[in-house]
Scaffold this active site. Structure first.
Site, PDB file in Angstrom:
ATOM      1  N   GLN A 163      22.711 -66.970  33.854  1.00  0.00           N
ATOM      2  CA  GLN A 163      22.148 -66.656  32.547  1.00  0.00           C
ATOM      3  C   GLN A 163      20.684 -66.269  32.697  1.00  0.00           C
ATOM      4  O   GLN A 163      19.890 -67.005  33.290  1.00  0.00           O
ATOM      5  CB  GLN A 163      22.247 -67.825  31.574  1.00  0.00           C
ATOM      6  CG  GLN A 163      21.875 -67.337  30.169  1.00  0.00           C
ATOM      7  CD  GLN A 163      21.702 -68.433  29.153  1.00  0.00           C
ATOM      8  OE1 GLN A 163      20.899 -69.340  29.357  1.00  0.00           O
ATOM      9  NE2 GLN A 163      22.433 -68.340  28.058  1.00  0.00           N
ATOM     10  N   CYS A 206      18.168 -69.132  22.515  1.00  0.00           N
ATOM     11  CA  CYS A 206      17.204 -70.211  22.733  1.00  0.00           C
ATOM     12  C   CYS A 206      16.154 -70.229  21.615  1.00  0.00           C
ATOM     13  O   CYS A 206      15.474 -69.231  21.371  1.00  0.00           O
ATOM     14  CB  CYS A 206      16.522 -70.057  24.087  1.00  0.00           C
ATOM     15  SG  CYS A 206      15.389 -71.421  24.409  1.00  0.00           S
ATOM     16  N   LYS A 241      24.950 -64.781  24.922  1.00  0.00           N
ATOM     17  CA  LYS A 241      25.194 -66.029  24.180  1.00  0.00           C
ATOM     18  C   LYS A 241      24.223 -66.055  23.011  1.00  0.00           C
ATOM     19  O   LYS A 241      23.008 -65.947  23.211  1.00  0.00           O
ATOM     20  CB  LYS A 241      24.967 -67.229  25.105  1.00  0.00           C
ATOM     21  CG  LYS A 241      25.087 -68.584  24.413  1.00  0.00           C
ATOM     22  CD  LYS A 241      25.151 -69.700  25.434  1.00  0.00           C
ATOM     23  CE  LYS A 241      25.167 -71.074  24.797  1.00  0.00           C
ATOM     24  NZ  LYS A 241      23.824 -71.555  24.418  1.00  0.00           N
ATOM     25  N   GLY A 289      29.176 -75.328  20.754  1.00  0.00           N
ATOM     26  CA  GLY A 289      28.543 -76.173  19.740  1.00  0.00           C
ATOM     27  C   GLY A 289      29.414 -77.350  19.343  1.00  0.00           C
ATOM     28  O   GLY A 289      29.090 -78.092  18.426  1.00  0.00           O
ATOM     29  N   ARG A 307      26.672 -80.523  26.005  1.00  0.00           N
ATOM     30  CA  ARG A 307      26.251 -81.934  26.031  1.00  0.00           C
ATOM     31  C   ARG A 307      27.316 -82.914  26.501  1.00  0.00           C
ATOM     32  O   ARG A 307      26.991 -83.863  27.222  1.00  0.00           O
ATOM     33  CB  ARG A 307      25.728 -82.332  24.643  1.00  0.00           C
ATOM     34  CG  ARG A 307      24.351 -81.715  24.346  1.00  0.00           C
ATOM     35  CD  ARG A 307      24.039 -81.794  22.874  1.00  0.00           C
ATOM     36  NE  ARG A 307      25.013 -81.041  22.111  1.00  0.00           N
ATOM     37  CZ  ARG A 307      25.266 -81.212  20.823  1.00  0.00           C
ATOM     38  NH1 ARG A 307      24.614 -82.122  20.151  1.00  0.00           N
ATOM     39  NH2 ARG A 307      26.179 -80.474  20.192  1.00  0.00           N
TER      40      ARG A 307
HETATM   41  C1  FNR Z   1      20.976 -76.378  26.442  1.00  0.00           C
HETATM   42  N1  FNR Z   1      21.349 -75.148  25.870  1.00  0.00           N
HETATM   43  C2  FNR Z   1      21.039 -73.970  26.519  1.00  0.00           C
HETATM   44  N2  FNR Z   1      21.532 -72.780  26.040  1.00  0.00           N
HETATM   45  C3  FNR Z   1      21.330 -71.635  26.721  1.00  0.00           C
HETATM   46  O1  FNR Z   1      21.803 -70.584  26.294  1.00  0.00           O
HETATM   47  N3  FNR Z   1      20.598 -71.650  27.880  1.00  0.00           N
HETATM   48  C4  FNR Z   1      20.070 -72.783  28.410  1.00  0.00           C
HETATM   49  O2  FNR Z   1      19.453 -72.766  29.487  1.00  0.00           O
HETATM   50  C5  FNR Z   1      20.266 -73.994  27.694  1.00  0.00           C
HETATM   51  N4  FNR Z   1      19.730 -75.188  28.135  1.00  0.00           N
HETATM   52  C6  FNR Z   1      20.147 -76.375  27.594  1.00  0.00           C
HETATM   53  C7  FNR Z   1      19.784 -77.580  28.187  1.00  0.00           C
HETATM   54  C8  FNR Z   1      20.279 -78.773  27.688  1.00  0.00           C
HETATM   55  C9  FNR Z   1      19.912 -80.065  28.369  1.00  0.00           C
HETATM   56  C10 FNR Z   1      21.124 -78.778  26.540  1.00  0.00           C
HETATM   57  C11 FNR Z   1      21.679 -80.070  25.981  1.00  0.00           C
HETATM   58  C12 FNR Z   1      21.447 -77.594  25.929  1.00  0.00           C
HETATM   59  C13 FNR Z   1      22.244 -75.114  24.698  1.00  0.00           C
HETATM   60  C14 FNR Z   1      23.708 -75.304  25.137  1.00  0.00           C
HETATM   61  O3  FNR Z   1      24.132 -74.335  26.062  1.00  0.00           O
HETATM   62  C15 FNR Z   1      24.653 -75.278  23.924  1.00  0.00           C
HETATM   63  O4  FNR Z   1      24.534 -74.047  23.273  1.00  0.00           O
HETATM   64  C16 FNR Z   1      24.374 -76.386  22.907  1.00  0.00           C
HETATM   65  O5  FNR Z   1      24.083 -77.615  23.528  1.00  0.00           O
HETATM   66  C17 FNR Z   1      25.581 -76.584  21.988  1.00  0.00           C
HETATM   67  O6  FNR Z   1      26.752 -76.869  22.741  1.00  0.00           O
HETATM   68  P1  FNR Z   1      27.349 -78.361  22.850  1.00  0.00           P
HETATM   69  O7  FNR Z   1      26.278 -79.216  23.414  1.00  0.00           O
HETATM   70  O8  FNR Z   1      27.691 -78.788  21.451  1.00  0.00           O
HETATM   71  O9  FNR Z   1      28.560 -78.265  23.721  1.00  0.00           O
END
Ligand code: FNR
Length: 340
Positions: A88, A117, A156, A216, A243
């Protein structure tokens, strides 16, 4: 992977989401072992990649992208994940994105552009969710990559507050020829405690010609069966998990989750095998332990500074020492992976 060969496809997949500091090589390999179909790297910023030099690391059996200025490893990958790993990128510039893509396209299976982000750092730099408000720029980045890179390109995004606006945006992005789109069902301003907009994901999936990867759902995903439930509720083709996987990566196991201590041991073996930095290893385990950091073992863990000290707590002290000696005998490891 060369043009015309088995390109990565994105339908009916369960995917490790991109996560800064969490999605380094040991976690990606562990997720694949447990059953993830595709693993995304943490977000890597284009100009940081452009400062790197590609090195084959014969000692570890990896390909390392090493920062020329300080010798740290920005991205480490290996043959085991080559056909499943998506890098990514954080970018706001199609030419820089293309330069990075050409640098890495032979070592990876796909490239994703981060358009979700919400952090100040990304928004100020015109990256991440800033691109949602600049569809022309977002499309230029995607088209440039689709037309010039041999691996599939995806992006994304987060949803916009209006469903129809989100559907139109997705249509525009998909018109560039991307292979799939991952959608986090929260707006830029919504936080993890807000409900995920699963209905919006459904509307997007119904009106889009490429696989939509639902994201999500971690609050709704506690066991393997919940993944399919979330996917069906969103009417999407695939699911991407962040998560829940950060807390216990064995969520990808069809047979059910493993005990946390077992997951930590299996994670640590990969951290040792691939010479992951102690700080990154510690960060990932902290995220698994959560409130268990308050236990006596957790407190001892927080005092650890080396991989060997961490390994010792989970009965892997000898494993770590033996591996380090083996690597020393083979030659210089090169610098460890350091993530700020
Ligand atoms: C993230 N998320 C994230 N998204 C992304 O596009 N690039 C990234 O580098 C990151 N980094 C990141 C670090 C950490 C510690 C977390 C918890 C989240 C967001 C992640 O990919 C996702 O979109 C959200 O957490 C929602 O998905 P879940 O957690 O509900 O499965």
């Amino acid at each position: 992977m060369t043009k015309g060969s088995n390109k990565l496809t994105y339908d009916n997949k369960i995917i490790l989401a991109p996560m800064v500091r969490v999605g380094t090589l040991p976690m990606r390999l562990l997720a694949l072992d447990y059953g993830a179909d595709i693993v995304y790297s943490e977000e890597l910023i284009d100009w940081k990649f452009l400062r790197t030099i590609r090195r084959v690391n014969d000692v570890l059996g990896t390909v390392d992208y090493i920062d020329r200025s300080d010798g740290t490893v920005v991205f480490r990958t290996c043959a085991k994940e080559k056909e499943k790993v998506v890098v990514q990128l954080g970018t706001c510039d199609s030419e820089r994105a293309l330069q990075v893509a050409k640098l890495i396209e032979n070592d990876i299976a796909g490239i994703d552009i981060n358009m979700g982000c919400p952090k100040e750092f990304s928004l100020k730099g015109g990256m991440g969710a800033a691109l949602l408000r600049q569809p022309e720029k977002a499309k230029a980045i995607l088209s440039t990559l689709v037309q010039n890179v041999k691996v599939p390109i995806t992006c994304k995004i987060r949803v916009l507050s209006n469903v129809d606006d989100t559907v139109s945006l997705v249509k525009e992005l998909v018109s560039t020829g991307i292979a799939a789109i991952a959608v986090h069902g929260r707006t830029k301003d919504e936080r993890p405690q807000h409900p995920n907009r699963n209905d919006t994901l459904r509307r997007i999936a119904e009106s889009t010609s490429v696989p939509v990867i639902a994201n999500g759902g971690s609050r709704e995903i506690e066991k393997y069966a919940d993944i399919k439930k979330f996917r069906d509720e969103c009417g999407c083709s695939s699911v991407m998990i962040a998560r829940t996987a950060q807390g216990n990566c064995s969520i990808f196991r069809r047979q059910g989750q493993k005990e946390l201590d077992t997951v930590i041991i299996e994670y640590l073996k990969y951290a040792v095998d691939y010479d992951n930095s102690p700080s990154n290893t510690k960060y990932c385990i902290q995220n698994m332990l959560k409130e268990l950091q308050e236990t006596p073992k957790g407190k001892k863990f927080l005092e650890c500074q080396t991989l060997e000290q961490i390994c010792f707590l989970w009965g892997l002290g000898n494993y770590c020492r033996k591996k380090e000696l083996e690597y020393q005998a083979k030659g210089n490891l090169g610098r460890r992976q350091v993530t700020p």
